[in-house]
Enzyme design. Structure first.
Site, PDB file in Angstrom:
ATOM      1  N   ASP A  29       0.848  -1.193   0.000  1.00  0.00           N
ATOM      2  CA  ASP A  29       0.000   0.000   0.000  1.00  0.00           C
ATOM      3  C   ASP A  29       0.886   1.246   0.000  1.00  0.00           C
ATOM      4  OD1 ASP A  29      -3.226   0.502   0.942  1.00  0.00           O
ATOM      5  OD2 ASP A  29      -1.824   2.192   1.117  1.00  0.00           O
ATOM      6  N   ILE A  30       0.473   2.240  -0.776  1.00  0.00           N
ATOM      7  CA  ILE A  30       1.245   3.475  -0.915  1.00  0.00           C
ATOM      8  C   ILE A  30       1.196   4.333   0.354  1.00  0.00           C
ATOM      9  CG2 ILE A  30      -0.539   5.028  -1.830  1.00  0.00           C
ATOM     10  CD1 ILE A  30       1.410   5.715  -4.116  1.00  0.00           C
ATOM     11  N   ASN A  85     -12.875  -3.341   2.513  1.00  0.00           N
ATOM     12  CA  ASN A  85     -13.849  -2.255   2.598  1.00  0.00           C
ATOM     13  C   ASN A  85     -14.768  -2.298   1.385  1.00  0.00           C
ATOM     14  OD1 ASN A  85     -12.583  -1.272   4.946  1.00  0.00           O
ATOM     15  ND2 ASN A  85     -11.138  -0.050   3.743  1.00  0.00           N
ATOM     16  N   GLY A  91     -15.768   2.649   3.843  1.00  0.00           N
ATOM     17  CA  GLY A  91     -14.498   3.348   3.700  1.00  0.00           C
ATOM     18  C   GLY A  91     -13.754   3.010   2.428  1.00  0.00           C
ATOM     19  N   GLN A  92     -14.462   2.462   1.429  1.00  0.00           N
ATOM     20  CA  GLN A  92     -13.788   2.107   0.177  1.00  0.00           C
ATOM     21  C   GLN A  92     -13.508   3.363  -0.644  1.00  0.00           C
ATOM     22  OE1 GLN A  92     -16.050  -0.464  -2.441  1.00  0.00           O
ATOM     23  NE2 GLN A  92     -14.222  -1.089  -3.572  1.00  0.00           N
ATOM     24  N   HIS A  98     -10.420  -5.201  -3.270  1.00  0.00           N
ATOM     25  CA  HIS A  98      -9.060  -5.390  -2.749  1.00  0.00           C
ATOM     26  C   HIS A  98      -9.120  -5.770  -1.282  1.00  0.00           C
ATOM     27  CE1 HIS A  98     -10.129  -1.111  -2.316  1.00  0.00           C
ATOM     28  NE2 HIS A  98      -9.431  -1.141  -1.185  1.00  0.00           N
ATOM     29  N   HIS A 100      -6.931  -5.610   2.127  1.00  0.00           N
ATOM     30  CA  HIS A 100      -5.772  -5.081   2.856  1.00  0.00           C
ATOM     31  C   HIS A 100      -5.253  -6.189   3.775  1.00  0.00           C
ATOM     32  CE1 HIS A 100      -6.793  -0.662   2.305  1.00  0.00           C
ATOM     33  NE2 HIS A 100      -7.983  -1.190   2.080  1.00  0.00           N
TER      34      HIS A 100
HETATM   35  P1  AMP Z   1      -9.739   1.513   0.371  1.00  0.00           P
HETATM   36  O1  AMP Z   1      -9.784   2.806   1.124  1.00  0.00           O
HETATM   37  O2  AMP Z   1     -10.156   0.314   1.177  1.00  0.00           O
HETATM   38  O3  AMP Z   1     -10.469   1.614  -0.948  1.00  0.00           O
HETATM   39  O4  AMP Z   1      -8.207   1.249   0.068  1.00  0.00           O
HETATM   40  C1  AMP Z   1      -7.532   1.792  -1.009  1.00  0.00           C
HETATM   41  C2  AMP Z   1      -6.074   1.714  -0.671  1.00  0.00           C
HETATM   42  O5  AMP Z   1      -5.328   1.881  -1.853  1.00  0.00           O
HETATM   43  C3  AMP Z   1      -5.596   2.783   0.315  1.00  0.00           C
HETATM   44  O6  AMP Z   1      -5.043   2.155   1.464  1.00  0.00           O
HETATM   45  C4  AMP Z   1      -4.550   3.555  -0.486  1.00  0.00           C
HETATM   46  O7  AMP Z   1      -3.464   3.971   0.302  1.00  0.00           O
HETATM   47  C5  AMP Z   1      -4.137   2.526  -1.520  1.00  0.00           C
HETATM   48  N1  AMP Z   1      -3.590   3.084  -2.749  1.00  0.00           N
HETATM   49  C6  AMP Z   1      -4.091   4.097  -3.503  1.00  0.00           C
HETATM   50  N2  AMP Z   1      -3.328   4.297  -4.580  1.00  0.00           N
HETATM   51  C7  AMP Z   1      -2.330   3.384  -4.526  1.00  0.00           C
HETATM   52  C8  AMP Z   1      -1.202   3.082  -5.364  1.00  0.00           C
HETATM   53  N3  AMP Z   1      -0.945   3.767  -6.502  1.00  0.00           N
HETATM   54  N4  AMP Z   1      -0.367   2.086  -4.976  1.00  0.00           N
HETATM   55  C9  AMP Z   1      -0.591   1.400  -3.855  1.00  0.00           C
HETATM   56  N5  AMP Z   1      -1.645   1.621  -3.026  1.00  0.00           N
HETATM   57  C10 AMP Z   1      -2.484   2.611  -3.356  1.00  0.00           C
END
Ligand code: AMP
Ligand code: ZN
Length: 112
Positions: A29-30, A85, A91-92, A98, A100
């Protein structure tokens, strides 16, 4: 379709990959929320858990087998949390299914 995780799955947008096969991709995760925080996504576009049915549920089982393999490889013997999520109240923020995986600290329960 303009989907961030489809672009990551296809390699159009780079990611810090941990694992890849023909059906799923795992990458860090970024914006990590724990010392270890990675995401596992199906390569096929599924919006969220709402769209899981008998025709595609096998991908969820595969994601979990991949998580177990990665957890063993990363030595997450103290445990971890899998979070999926779905939708606004869930919280998506990225509309591509995906999971986590968070580890490396004691995670609070219930989540906020
Ligand atoms: P959610 O809030 O459950 O939809 O999770 C989306 C996740 O994607 C968040 O934890 C972000 O930090 C992660 N995210 C968004 N853009 C990227 C990216 N380019 N590379 C890796 N993770 C990302
Ligand atoms: Zn997508």
């Amino acid at each position: 379709m303009d989907c961030l995780f489809c672009k990551i799955a296809s390699g159009e947008i780079p990611s810090n990959k941990i694992y890849e096969d023909d059906r799923v991709l795992a990458f860090y995760d970024i914006d990590p929320q724990a010392p270890v925080h990675f995401l596992v996504i199906p390569k096929v576009h599924i919006k969220c858990a709402d769209e899981i049915d008998e025709s595609n549920a096998d991908i969820v089982a595969h994601v979990y087998t991949v998580i177990a393999k990665i957890a063993a490889r990363l030595g997450l013997s103290k445990g971890y949390r899998i979070v999926n999520n779905c939708g606004e109240d869930g919280g998506q923020t990225v509309g591509h299914l995906h999971f986590h995986v968070l580890a490396g600290r004691n995670l609070s329960w219930p989540p906020g």
